[in-house]
Design a protein around this motif. Structure first.
Motif, PDB file in Angstrom:
ATOM      1  N   SER A  21       0.796  -1.213   0.000  1.00 35.15           N
ATOM      2  CA  SER A  21       0.000   0.000   0.000  1.00 35.15           C
ATOM      3  C   SER A  21       0.827   1.259   0.000  1.00 35.15           C
ATOM      4  N   CYS A 445     -13.095   2.412  -2.992  1.00 37.18           N
ATOM      5  CA  CYS A 445     -12.167   1.271  -3.069  1.00 37.18           C
ATOM      6  C   CYS A 445     -10.825   1.619  -2.428  1.00 37.18           C
ATOM      7  N   GLN A 449      -9.254  -0.269   1.064  1.00 32.51           N
ATOM      8  CA  GLN A 449      -7.984  -0.991   1.068  1.00 32.51           C
ATOM      9  C   GLN A 449      -6.947  -0.352   1.990  1.00 32.51           C
ATOM     10  N   ALA A 547     -12.860  -3.815  -1.359  1.00 34.17           N
ATOM     11  CA  ALA A 547     -11.622  -4.296  -0.745  1.00 34.17           C
ATOM     12  C   ALA A 547     -10.804  -5.154  -1.699  1.00 34.17           C
TER      13      ALA A 547
END
Length: 581
Positions: A21, A445, A449, A547
């Motif tokens: 991420s 989204c 996440q 997710a």
């Protein structure tokens, strides 16, 4: 691997490669690369190769100056130069100005949405490819086909307009074959697009400079003519006070011009499509979308203000008796001032602008066809590119659509042009609604996440409230087009308006205008819904869980060479100039 991400990766022609991420610039980590065996390492392209050519076969040859000017070039064309006259004639000076301001406000936030996602994911097809990532593959399917339809129809509209513009120099009894003009243009478009995106970008760059300079000159001349310094007559705001002004035809007429204004603004979203061929999407895409503010404020709002001030809304040169386009209003301004040489120059620039806009349309249509092919929604051969990164078969198919203009000229170029304006304007509205929806979905989204907006390479300003405002404007415009298409049908029994009944020329013109609005309002939405639900039921697609959305595949990797170029100090004079050019 998650099945939804695998499908999303397949739909873009790229392998899915999960990413941490915190990383935004690399799609494959160094640890993954080191864990590969020797054969896999040999097959991997270098960072420089990946930066210069997209995995789809497209070459990243567009520089910042190309991106910015293409964003301008794709918008300034037939819509502004021709349909603005009909807008003023229909809604009056204030009605036309407010219509351009309203749609312009909507468009600003659409471009911000495009900038945010296209900077992170500069995919071939741009926003038409995002639907499969963040919502539903069926949504991408319908959006790509609808957007291709938009440009497949826009090219003939631009080419038919070229025959109208040429008529300015022809005598009334001229037998010059006007169909020859689109033929010459089509040949030129094919040569340019086969030469590769670098040639296309360079040509559009110089075309755009000509447009920008001309509009600036027009605005300066508009100020001088309006003030009486040129032409010997001071207009001021007198044309805002004549019968019918400032609001001509009331609120209903104002609503009726919104679609044609949408057509005039169409093409601004090109900055998202060109992101896949930009040398540095992280820098170029935000710069391109942010020029929208200046473009709207200067090129559109000021141009419409001076047009409406100098050319009265009842000027017979704006429209034919049947309501079709007669002359470019920009040309009329110079004729009004007694500057015939200036009028010819302006008409020549308008002609080159139409050619430039057709060139942009041609480019986007081929990229949409390639995106359809790469996603498996059209034959594979359409998406194949040559060594210059050109989808040759897609160019051939787009050429065939361009030839529709030749048929249109025989049917009456001006009449068919107005039909296409109504249809294309509504498709543009549909596309902008889809982009706003996908941006809201993308943010959901991204949040699901565990990401923060601060991690994005570019963050759209005004989110979410500006996007709420844009969505409200969008809903009002779409509802207005539906309303007018149903309740604006002319009544043949009204003898005060149509004394000759169904044979009255005024009635025939009114029923034709109503039919244009009816087709434009309903056809795009009917097409989109049919494509979406048809594909969804046929393929059994499911809505993506936020997710599980694939927000990694296709992220751009900035190579050291470009990073080194970007780090070089820029002279202050260039920094200053870049704010205006």
């Amino acid at each position: 691997m998650d099945s939804s991400k695998e499908a999303a990766g397949a739909s873009t022609g790229l392998p899915y490669t999960p990413q941490s991420s915190g990383s935004q610039d690399t799609a494959i980590s160094h640890s993954q690369l080191n864990s590969m065996d020797s054969e896999e390492k040999i097959a991997m392209p270098t960072v420089e190769e990946m930066s210069s050519m997209d995995a789809s076969g497209l070459k990243r040859d567009l520089r910042l100056r190309h991106m910015v000017m293409i964003a301008i070039s794709g918008t300034i064309g037939t819509g502004l130069f021709l349909t603005s006259g009909k807008t003023i004639a229909t809604a009056g000076p204030l009605g036309a100005l407010l219509a351009y301001m309203l749609i312009g406000c909507w468009l600003v936030f659409v471009c911000q949405a495009i900038g945010e996602i296209a900077t992170l994911l500069p995919l071939p097809g741009a926003f038409t490819a995002w639907g499969a990532r963040v919502f539903d593959e069926a949504f991408s399917f319908q959006m790509t086909w609808v957007y291709f339809t938009n440009w497949a129809l826009t090219i003939p509209a631009e080419l038919s307009a070229s025959s109208l513009i040429i008529a300015f120099w022809l005598p009334e009894d001229s037998k010059f074959p006007t169909w020859l003009v689109p033929v010459i243009i089509i040949v030129g478009l094919v040569i340019i697009n086969l030469a590769g995106v670098k040639v296309y970008g360079e040509i559009e760059y110089w075309f755009s400079i000509l447009k920008v300079v001309t509009i600036i000159v027009f605005i300066i001349c508009g100020i001088l003519v309006d003030a009486g310094a040129v032409g010997g007559h001071t207009y001021g705001i007198e044309n805002w006070q004549i019968p019918g002004a400032p609001f001509k035809g009331g609120f209903r007429s104002f609503l009726s011009v919104l679609v044609s204004v949408g057509f005039a603004y169409g093409g601004t979203e090109l900055s998202g499509v060109t992101a896949a061929e930009s040398r540095n999407p992280h820098k170029h895409v935000p710069k391109a979308v942010n020029t929208v503010l200046v473009r709207i404020a200067v090129f559109y709002i000021l141009s419409i203000f001076f047009l409406a001030s100098i050319v009265p809304n009842n000027d017979p040169r704006l429209l034919n008796a049947d309501g079709t386009v007669l002359n470019a209003p920009f040309t009329i301004v110079f004729l009004q001032a007694g500057m015939k040489g200036g009028a010819s120059y302006m008409n020549a620039v308008i002609f080159t602008s139409v050619v430039s806009a057709a060139n942009s349309d041609f480019y986007v249509a081929t990229r949409m066809l390639m995106s359809l092919s790469r996603n498996g929604w059209a034959p594979k051969m359409i998406g194949r590119t040559n060594k210059r990164g050109v989808p040759v078969v897609a160019v051939m198919i787009t050429t065939a659509f361009s030839c529709i203009a030749l048929v249109m000229i025989y049917a009456g170029a001006s009449t068919v042009f107005n039909w296409l304006v109504s249809l294309i304007g509504s498709i543009i509205f549909l596309t902008w609604c889809g982009i706003l929806f996908l941006h809201f979905r993308f943010r959901a989204c991204w949040k699901a996440q565990g990401h923060s907006p601060t991690e994005l390479p570019y963050r759209s300003w005004g989110y979410p409230y500006g996007h709420y405002l844009a969505s409200f404007i969008a809903a009002c415009c779409v509802i207005a087009s539906f309303y007018l298409s149903i309740y604006d049908k002319p009544d043949v029994s009204d003898t005060t308006l149509f004394p000759l009944g169904s044979k009255d020329p005024a009635y025939k013109s009114a029923i034709d205008t109503w039919a244009q609005g009816l087709l434009g309002a309903w056809f795009p939405w009917a097409l989109a819904l049919s494509l979406y639900f048809g594909y969804k039921f046929a393929k059994g697609t499911k809505i993506v869980n936020p997710a599980d959305a694939d927000l990694d595949t296709g992220r751009w990797i900035p190579p050291p060479k470009i990073l080194e170029e970007e780090s070089k100090p820029v002279p202050k004079w260039k920094q200053f100039l870049s704010k205006f050019v």
